[in-house]
Enzyme design. Structure first.
Site, PDB file in Angstrom:
ATOM      1  N   GLU A 128       1.013  -1.378   0.033  1.00  0.00           N
ATOM      2  CA  GLU A 128      -0.199  -0.091  -0.064  1.00  0.00           C
ATOM      3  C   GLU A 128       1.016   1.051   0.072  1.00  0.00           C
ATOM      4  O   GLU A 128       0.446   2.314  -0.619  1.00  0.00           O
ATOM      5  CB  GLU A 128      -0.881  -0.110   1.068  1.00  0.00           C
ATOM      6  CG  GLU A 128      -1.987  -1.122   1.182  1.00  0.00           C
ATOM      7  CD  GLU A 128      -3.007  -0.855  -0.014  1.00  0.00           C
ATOM      8  OE1 GLU A 128      -2.627  -0.699  -1.022  1.00  0.00           O
ATOM      9  OE2 GLU A 128      -4.222  -0.934   0.506  1.00  0.00           O
ATOM     10  N   THR A 180      -5.267   6.751  -5.425  1.00  0.00           N
ATOM     11  CA  THR A 180      -5.370   6.864  -4.077  1.00  0.00           C
ATOM     12  C   THR A 180      -4.551   8.355  -3.577  1.00  0.00           C
ATOM     13  O   THR A 180      -5.187   9.075  -2.626  1.00  0.00           O
ATOM     14  CB  THR A 180      -5.065   5.573  -3.495  1.00  0.00           C
ATOM     15  OG1 THR A 180      -5.976   4.855  -3.721  1.00  0.00           O
ATOM     16  CG2 THR A 180      -5.058   5.847  -1.754  1.00  0.00           C
TER      17      THR A 180
END
Ligand code: HSE
Length: 309
Positions: A128, A180
């Site tokens: 991530e 994101t």
């Protein structure tokens, strides 16, 4: 050497009011990953469908967690991974998390399960970090555990798997990409106290609703006074779509992760399908391509299929 196939499902992070701390696991879509353990100290990642993936493992969401894992094992081992990418990057349904979680769960299986789930999530968060610049666990945790997970803290890691209520999830993915990192960069760093109070009331209500299987409480807790007003500006048709889905019987919902996907929860498959039709109609009228899904909450998370021979 040993090999397996990992099916790594999509996930819905945030669950509207729980930015970075709540997430649920979907049945579909799911990435398929063919993973092989090798005796060469290298990680090779290939795309099965021509989808461009970073070849340098340190820059790849599946590779970065495995590099950390191999460093801790301190043995001359490696992995070859062939990824069938079914969850599009930038979709908001946990594409990077699926690669990261699928890789670590498969690697752990092939190594004889030396790591527990919390350790796997710790590794998967490295993926991530590669994808968004920030370690967050609200996609990788539900992907590894299945169901709904609460991330009380990431440092130290404290994950609480919650009983998954029997709800159906409708998801629409308008075919625009929201990174994101960009969707995080536009957020404000300060929030007014009155908004914070409403937000933590909703989070407490949502978690209680999940634990008590109280659909009405879940529905009225799906409110976000902090993130949604800012991020929804990146998603065409968001406000109208949300209202029409609720009119069609959805309990509530909002932006899936950092968007642009939108999710809605319903108490029956029939209602979830009607909600999906409303989602489809909205994007047909707006002339925007979309993919849509109806899924139950997946209670298993990443699924491993052994490969014989
Ligand atoms: N909690 C993260 C965010 C999830 O909203 O930025 C990203 O999928």
């Amino acid at each position: 050497m040993k090999a397996c196939i990992a099916y790594a499902p999509g996930t819905v992070a945030n669950l509207v009011c729980g930015f970075d701390i709540l997430g649920l696991c979907l049945d579909s879509p799911a990435d398929k990953m063919e993973v092989r353990l090798t005796d060469k100290a290298e990680i090779i990642i290939r795309s099965a469908d021509g989808y461009p993936l970073p070849e340098d493992p340190a820059l790849n969401t599946a590779g970065a967690p495995l590099l950390e894992m191999l460093q801790d094992l301190d043995q001359k081992l490696g992995f070859e991974i062939l990824i069938h990418k079914r969850i599009k990057p930038g979709s908001g349904i946990g594409s990077s998390a699926a690669s990261a979680a699928g890789a670590v769960v498969a690697a752990n299986y092939l190594l004889g399960n030396p790591f527990d789930k919390a350790q796997l999530i710790q590794y998967a968060m490295a993926g991530e970090k590669v994808a968004s610049g920030v370690k967050h666990a609200d996609n990788v945790a539900p992907c590894v555990y299945g169901g709904i997970t609460l991330i009380r803290s990431i440092a130290p890691l404290d994950i609480i798997p919650l009983a998954a209520p029997d709800l159906y999830v409708s998801v629409v993915h308008p075919q625009i990409e929201v990174r994101t990192a960009d969707a995080r960069a536009i957020l404000r760093q300060q929030i007014p106290l009155k908004n914070a109070i409403r937000q933590w009331g909703n989070i407490a209500g949502l978690v209680t609703g999940i634990l008590k299987n109280d659909a009405a409480l879940i529905g009225r807790s799906l409110e976000d006074h902090i993130i949604e007003p800012i991020r929804s500006t990146l998603i065409p048709g968001f406000k109208e779509l949300k209202e029409s889905c609720k009119e069609a019987g959805a309990l509530g919902g909002g932006i899936s992760g950092s968007g642009p996907s939108i999710f809605m929860l319903s108490t029956s498959r029939h209602t979830a399908q009607q909600v999906e039709e409303v989602m489809q109609k909205t994007y047909i009228e707006l002339g925007i391509e979309y993919h849509s899904y109806v899924s139950m909450i997946n209670k298993e998370g990443v699924r491993i299929e052994p490969v014989k021979g």
